[in-house]
Design a protein around this motif. Structure first.
Motif, mmCIF file in Angstrom:
data_model
loop_
_atom_site.group_PDB
_atom_site.id
_atom_site.type_symbol
_atom_site.label_atom_id
_atom_site.label_comp_id
_atom_site.label_asym_id
_atom_site.label_seq_id
_atom_site.Cartn_x
_atom_site.Cartn_y
_atom_site.Cartn_z
ATOM 1 N N LEU A 1 16.974 58.983 60.620
ATOM 2 C CA LEU A 1 17.376 57.598 60.851
ATOM 3 C C LEU A 1 17.995 56.990 59.605
ATOM 4 C CD1 LEU A 1 14.462 56.296 63.091
ATOM 5 C CD2 LEU A 1 16.663 57.271 63.764
ATOM 6 N N ALA B 1 22.439 58.398 63.574
ATOM 7 C CA ALA B 1 21.729 58.042 64.808
ATOM 8 C C ALA B 1 22.614 57.172 65.690
ATOM 9 C CB ALA B 1 20.416 57.334 64.483
ATOM 10 N N GLY C 1 13.271 60.118 66.188
ATOM 11 C CA GLY C 1 13.772 59.731 64.881
ATOM 12 C C GLY C 1 12.826 60.099 63.758
ATOM 13 N N THR D 1 12.232 53.828 61.905
ATOM 14 C CA THR D 1 12.080 53.519 63.325
ATOM 15 C C THR D 1 13.372 52.904 63.826
ATOM 16 O OG1 THR D 1 11.157 51.331 62.804
ATOM 17 C CG2 THR D 1 9.590 53.152 63.145
ATOM 18 N N ARG D 2 13.628 53.069 65.134
ATOM 19 C CA ARG D 2 14.847 52.547 65.724
ATOM 20 C C ARG D 2 14.619 52.367 67.216
ATOM 21 N NH1 ARG D 2 20.337 52.779 64.024
ATOM 22 N NH2 ARG D 2 21.838 52.744 65.753
ATOM 23 N N TRP E 1 14.391 55.158 70.148
ATOM 24 C CA TRP E 1 14.055 56.450 69.545
ATOM 25 C C TRP E 1 12.540 56.556 69.401
ATOM 26 C CZ3 TRP E 1 17.622 60.157 67.490
ATOM 27 C CH2 TRP E 1 18.985 59.786 67.633
ATOM 28 N N ASP F 1 9.145 57.904 67.659
ATOM 29 C CA ASP F 1 8.792 58.107 66.246
ATOM 30 C C ASP F 1 8.229 59.522 66.087
ATOM 31 O OD1 ASP F 1 7.829 58.109 63.677
ATOM 32 O OD2 ASP F 1 6.446 56.429 63.950
#
Length: 574
Positions: free
Chosen positions: A144, A149, A167, A171-172, A175, A177
């Protein structure tokens, strides 16, 4: 330090000479071999406290992992992947830069029999759409950090189907974790024997570039790691009590050559220096501070290193250095040896195989030579003489490097074929030979000297670039009517990408337009592919049938370089 398990000896038979060096060797792969279980888990059980991975980055983070920890983390990752619906045979894209997570992610995917598809974080949406579609990727594990990404999301939207997206290092939205998922994963239960992969099942899939088509998908099976025993033991001469650094991002095949299979089979600790931009001074500081004992990099890296005062750095831990990825200038060899006392041992291979021609640690070095054929392959230097496969080249005569492949006896380390492309596989693998399309000549002592490609592949700064990939992007620029991508000589990088362009009506051949085209390409494909040299022409050299004669363009560039003129049309030298 725990005693060695000597795992590699189970897969290797040697015929040693009086000095204890191999005259020849043979590799054996037992049924059901799986690197995850038979190497990582065994080392985790037999030598749990032996260090396996030393990782650090430019932000000052540093961590050392033992084989016991890698076993545990790969089990957690395998359990997490299963919880995400990944199963045997699924193809999973790994875009993990040089993050430590790559090592337990790839090991976990081997354990469940999924097919690993490593990729560089330099890819753009244009590159990713092709890879996700052609390889039928079902899941992505991605850094990430940076913009990759976002590029994955753009590619996913263009494909019109959802991916399982995990990811790493952050964090995103949208996605999962990966790191958190490992921490919460249920205990891993090894699949039943019927659900484990067979040795000849696909394990790795690498995209490698072609000259007249999009990248090909090179497939290796589960026996492939064993072939890298020779890579680590004979060429890199890794020290089980030392620290080995191969300077490669995990998206490239060179990474598993130098940062995983052979090194762990030899029970050596892998050094991982996680950086974004290459900096020779920082690399020298890292070699010094980490006390790296064996080191492997492309010639471009050594060219940059020798421009600095190496006496300022304590490189006394370095025992052995190797070089691969492109032809080496003998001046680099001579200068590095004068500065460090170490010879650079060159080797030659491809994504499709392991080392086929090599200067092993005990062999005399000839500066600029790749070395001699490896005992791991039956190597021939074949000439074109009007027959299907030619004859063996005489000393001083150019020939194509080929590997003999007897019916039903593919050597360990040679790829299984190009996925979904039997015609291309047949074009390079026929009548008992695999054709590398690389030209070399041998001297009276049997040493091979690289000549060039039989096709138009470009090797620049350790990267392999297919002209068609870049041409497809350049042609999308509104000013371009026709484009030919070739290699051009460069004093620093050895070879750079050159674009020869015919402009559309209404456009003038200016330096500003050159920079605009370069920027256009940089933002639409991996940055290493952009043309550093651009030349505008009125017409292309072509055959009678209208095919562009890239050999003529390359010859013009080489002549301009020899005559000391501007770099074949000028361009970006940064």
């Amino acid at each position: 330090m725990a005693d060695l398990a000597d795992l590699h000896a189970q897969y290797l038979t040697e015929d040693l000479d009086e000095a204890g060096n191999p005259r020849s060797f043979a590799l054996q792969c037992p049924p059901g071999f799986n690197f995850g279980y038979d190497v990582v888990d065994r080392l985790g059980a037999l030598t749990p406290d032996r260090r396996a991975l030393r990782w650090c980055n430019d932000e000052g983070e540093q961590r050392t992992y033992t084989f016991g920890e890698i076993q545990r983390l790969s089990d957690q990752a395998a359990s997490y992947f299963l919880s995400q619906g990944i199963r045997k045979g699924d193809r999973v894209l790994l875009i993990l830069k040089r993050h430590a997570q790559f090592w337990w992610a790839i090991t976990a995917l081997h354990k469940i029999g999924a097919v690993v598809v490593p990729a560089t974080n330099q890819l753009m949406a244009y590159d990713l759409v092709f890879r996700l579609s052609e390889a039928d990727i079902s899941a992505v594990v991605c850094t990430l950090e940076g913009q990759v990404a976002h590029e994955v999301e753009q590619a996913e939207a263009q494909l019109g189907r959802s991916l399982v997206k995990m990811g790493v290092r952050g964090t995103r939205d949208g996605w999962a974790d990966f790191d958190g998922g490992l921490a919460d994963a249920a205990p891993f239960v090894r699949p039943a024997a019927a659900d484990l992969p067979a040795v000849d099942d696909p394990m790795l899939l690498y995209f490698t570039s072609g000259t007249t088509a999009q990248p090909k998908m090179v497939v290796h099976d589960f026996s492939y790691p064993i072939a890298h025993i020779a890579t680590a033991k004979y060429w890199q001469r890794v020290d089980p009590e030392g620290l080995h650094l191969t300077l490669s991002e995990t998206g490239w095949a060179k990474s598993v050559w130098g940062k995983l299979y052979g090194q762990w089979l030899m029970e050596t600790c892998v050094d991982v220096y996680d950086f974004d931009r290459f900096d020779a001074v920082r690399l020298l500081e890292h070699l010094q501070d980490a006390r790296v004992t064996t080191f492997c990099a492309a010639p471009t890296v050594y060219r940059f290193l020798i421009t600095h005062d190496l006496s300022r750095y304590d490189l006394s831990a370095l025992q052995h250095c190797t070089i691969a990825g492109e032809a080496m200038n003998p001046v680099v060899f001579d200068t590095f040896k004068a500065l460090t006392g170490l010879e650079l041992k060159e080797g030659y291979g491809q994504t499709e195989m392991t080392l086929a021609v090599v200067t092993n640690y005990w062999q005399a070095t000839k500066a600029g030579s790749m070395g001699k054929p490896s005992a791991g392959y039956d190597v021939g230097l074949r000439t074109e003489d009007g027959t299907e496969d030619g004859t063996e080249a005489a000393p001083g005569e150019d020939g194509e490097i080929c590997i003999r492949v007897p019916e039903g006896a593919r050597p360990i380390g040679l790829f299984a074929g190009y996925a979904g492309d039997p015609a291309t596989t047949q074009s390079v693998w026929h009548d008992g030979w695999y054709h590398t399309r690389d030209l070399a000549r041998k001297d009276e002592d049997g040493y091979f000297w690289y000549v060039g490609r039989t096709d138009d592949m470009i090797k620049t700064s350790g990267y392999r670039v297919g002209p068609f990939e870049v041409e497809s992007v350049v042609m999308a620029h509104p000013a371009v009517v026709e484009c030919a991508i070739t290699a051009a000589p460069d004093e620093v990088r050895g070879t750079v990408v050159k674009a020869t362009i015919i402009l559309a009506a209404g456009y003038e051949p200016t330096d500003a337009l050159k920079k605009d085209i370069q920027s256009f390409v940089k933002h639409r494909t991996a940055p290493y592919k952009y043309p550093r040299v651009i030349e505008f022409v009125e017409a292309m050299p072509t055959t009678i049938s209208g095919k562009i004669r890239r050999v003529v363009i390359r010859a013009d560039s080489e002549r301009a370089a020899r005559e000391g003129g501007p770099a074949a049309g000028g361009g970006d030298k940064g």
